[in-house]
Design an enzyme around this catalytic site. Structure first.
Site, mmCIF file in Angstrom:
data_model
loop_
_atom_site.group_PDB
_atom_site.id
_atom_site.type_symbol
_atom_site.label_atom_id
_atom_site.label_comp_id
_atom_site.label_asym_id
_atom_site.label_seq_id
_atom_site.Cartn_x
_atom_site.Cartn_y
_atom_site.Cartn_z
ATOM 1 N N THR A 95 0.745 -1.284 -0.158
ATOM 2 C CA THR A 95 0.044 0.224 0.036
ATOM 3 C C THR A 95 1.519 0.843 0.178
ATOM 4 O OG1 THR A 95 -2.139 -0.894 1.029
ATOM 5 C CG2 THR A 95 -2.172 1.097 1.091
ATOM 6 N N LYS A 170 -8.168 1.770 -2.875
ATOM 7 C CA LYS A 170 -7.177 1.037 -1.140
ATOM 8 C C LYS A 170 -7.195 1.776 0.414
ATOM 9 C CE LYS A 170 -4.800 -1.126 1.874
ATOM 10 N NZ LYS A 170 -5.423 -2.114 3.130
ATOM 11 N N LYS A 238 0.269 5.211 8.253
ATOM 12 C CA LYS A 238 0.707 5.509 7.033
ATOM 13 C C LYS A 238 -0.359 5.858 6.187
ATOM 14 C CE LYS A 238 1.663 2.114 5.172
ATOM 15 N NZ LYS A 238 1.303 1.429 4.070
HETATM 16 P P1 NAP Z 1 5.379 -6.084 7.739
HETATM 17 O O1 NAP Z 1 4.786 -7.320 8.972
HETATM 18 O O2 NAP Z 1 5.646 -4.646 8.789
HETATM 19 O O3 NAP Z 1 6.366 -6.093 6.765
HETATM 20 C C1 NAP Z 1 7.221 -5.336 5.915
HETATM 21 C C2 NAP Z 1 8.035 -5.824 4.993
HETATM 22 O O4 NAP Z 1 8.661 -4.540 4.171
HETATM 23 C C3 NAP Z 1 9.266 -6.546 5.777
HETATM 24 O O5 NAP Z 1 9.477 -7.281 4.775
HETATM 25 C C4 NAP Z 1 9.934 -5.813 5.403
HETATM 26 O O6 NAP Z 1 11.397 -6.072 5.628
HETATM 27 C C5 NAP Z 1 10.108 -5.149 3.872
HETATM 28 N N1 NAP Z 1 10.615 -3.914 3.909
HETATM 29 C C6 NAP Z 1 10.342 -2.574 4.668
HETATM 30 N N2 NAP Z 1 11.556 -1.369 4.951
HETATM 31 C C7 NAP Z 1 11.542 -1.747 3.524
HETATM 32 C C8 NAP Z 1 13.032 -2.274 2.465
HETATM 33 N N3 NAP Z 1 13.251 -0.609 2.764
HETATM 34 N N4 NAP Z 1 13.601 -1.882 1.507
HETATM 35 C C9 NAP Z 1 13.206 -3.491 1.410
HETATM 36 N N5 NAP Z 1 12.007 -4.053 2.255
HETATM 37 C C10 NAP Z 1 11.667 -3.529 3.604
HETATM 38 O O7 NAP Z 1 4.110 -5.230 7.040
HETATM 39 P P2 NAP Z 1 2.175 -6.291 6.167
HETATM 40 O O8 NAP Z 1 1.477 -6.455 7.473
HETATM 41 O O9 NAP Z 1 3.286 -7.920 5.648
HETATM 42 O O10 NAP Z 1 2.130 -5.243 5.009
HETATM 43 C C11 NAP Z 1 2.539 -4.973 4.005
HETATM 44 C C12 NAP Z 1 2.330 -3.933 3.206
HETATM 45 O O11 NAP Z 1 0.724 -4.051 3.289
HETATM 46 C C13 NAP Z 1 2.017 -2.758 4.198
HETATM 47 O O12 NAP Z 1 2.489 -1.561 2.772
HETATM 48 C C14 NAP Z 1 0.603 -2.682 4.209
HETATM 49 O O13 NAP Z 1 -0.434 -1.390 4.452
HETATM 50 C C15 NAP Z 1 -0.459 -3.509 3.257
HETATM 51 N N6 NAP Z 1 -1.373 -3.990 3.739
HETATM 52 C C16 NAP Z 1 -1.095 -4.896 5.261
HETATM 53 C C17 NAP Z 1 -2.330 -5.475 6.402
HETATM 54 C C18 NAP Z 1 -2.427 -6.403 7.380
HETATM 55 O O14 NAP Z 1 -3.458 -6.317 7.567
HETATM 56 N N7 NAP Z 1 -1.383 -6.426 8.028
HETATM 57 C C19 NAP Z 1 -3.688 -5.943 5.060
HETATM 58 C C20 NAP Z 1 -4.026 -4.866 3.414
HETATM 59 C C21 NAP Z 1 -2.197 -4.596 3.208
HETATM 60 P P3 NAP Z 1 11.913 -6.981 6.712
HETATM 61 O O15 NAP Z 1 11.611 -8.459 7.530
HETATM 62 O O16 NAP Z 1 13.725 -7.450 6.613
HETATM 63 O O17 NAP Z 1 11.546 -5.968 8.124
#
Ligand code: NAP
Length: 284
Positions: A95, A170, A238
């Site tokens: 997102t 989104k 965010k």
């Molecule tokens: P998360 O658990 O915080 O995972 C974030 C991911 O991004 C990790 O793999 C992290 O790597 C990577 N990352 C962060 N900074 C980076 C960088 N500079 N370069 C490369 N990789 C980087 O987040 P998530 O919940 O999976 O969410 C991921 C996305 O989906 C976000 O945009 C979020 O808004 C969206 N989303 C989330 C949900 C939900 O319910 N969780 C639902 C819909 C959409 P490391 O492991 O190395 O830190």
């Protein structure tokens, strides 16, 4: 068809797992390489850089935290752009905001490859179950090619037109989610002050026209003080920040969204960013 998957956080790890379990050849990468282990144990290949994944896979999917992560993943020295080329596709499911998506899309197209943005609605459990709602926009041919993967990750996928429209959809959807989360917290807080048992407040809500699955999941969590993370609060802050900016760009007043964003901002400043969005009630 060879797939790549970049970003194995809460969502990406589960989405990639579905692709591997469905029998697709998947090469994974994560910044913290230790998170690749579980996928490799299931049969995925691990690559040392996003560049190598994008060079090898027919379609590379990405699911990282925010616009900055998305840009670093694409434009970094060992990033997607360094590896991708003609005949390849890149699908960023993170997102972000429309400008970030456009920047990535134009750079990918300049390399002769195809680009699709495809953020998702749905959280940890739907990612695990393959019941996300996929909001795709960009290269329509790539959308068609990615459908077998989308079918594993989601219960529905929408093609919404030019790059930016998936991201905008989104943000529109998460405006509703953020406000619902906060207002549920307020209702339970006021109900509690009135001496109304929280379980009964939830039961009455569930019988009315405002019943919804999210209250059914988050309500009991709030009452139990359970903030096990499905959707990290920092990501909702965010999303609301990006939404209020989108409103400003388009001259659309969003007074409730701005107020809700301020409350999530307060919770983030209080150190609750890694907890679930349900932790927003702690700041109310
Ligand atoms: P998360 O658990 O915080 O995972 C974030 C991911 O991004 C990790 O793999 C992290 O790597 C990577 N990352 C962060 N900074 C980076 C960088 N500079 N370069 C490369 N990789 C980087 O987040 P998530 O919940 O999976 O969410 C991921 C996305 O989906 C976000 O945009 C979020 O808004 C969206 N989303 C989330 C949900 C939900 O319910 N969780 C639902 C819909 C959409 P490391 O492991 O190395 O830190």
């Amino acid at each position: 068809m060879k797939y790549g998957f970049l970003g194995l956080g809460i969502m990406g790890s589960r989405m990639a797992t579905r692709l591997v379990r469905a029998g697709f050849a998947v090469t994974v990468w994560n910044r913290d390489a230790s998170k690749c282990g579980a996928l490799v144990a299931l049969g995925a290949k691990q690559a040392p850089t996003p560049k190598e994944v994008a060079a090898e896979a027919d379609i590379t999917f990405a699911m990282v935290s925010d616009p900055q992560a998305s840009l670093e993943l694409c434009f970094g020295a060992e990033g997607v752009l360094a590896g991708i080329g003609p005949g390849r596709g890149y699908v960023d499911m993170s997102t972000v905001d429309p400008a970030t998506s456009r920047q990535v899309g134009e750079a990918v197209a300049a390399k002769g490859a195809r680009f699709l943005e495809a953020p998702v609605s749905g959280t940890k459990k739907p990612a695990e179950d393959g019941t996300l709602v996929i909001l795709a926009a960009g290269d329509k041919a790539l959308y068609g090619q990615a459908l077998p993967a989308f079918d594993q990750m989601g219960k529905a996928s929408f093609y919404l037109g030019e790059v930016g429209q998936g991201t905008r959809m989104k943000l529109v959807v998460n405006l509703v989610l953020g406000a619902m989360m906060e207002v549920l917290g307020e209702a339970l807080a006021l109900g509690g002050k009135c001496g109304l048992p929280g379980e009964q407040v939830l039961e009455v809500l569930a019988q009315g026209a405002m019943a919804n699955p999210m209250f059914g999941v988050k309500g009991p969590m709030i009452l139990a003080g359970d903030t096990t993370t499905s959707f990290p609060l920092k990501h909702m802050e965010k999303d609301l920040r990006l939404t209020t900016r989108l409103g400003q760009e388009l001259g659309q007043d969003l007074p409730v969204t701005e107020a809700v964003h301020a409350i999530f901002g307060k919770a983030l400043a209080a150190g609750l960013g890694e907890e679930d969005i349900a932790a927003v009630v702690k700041g109310i």
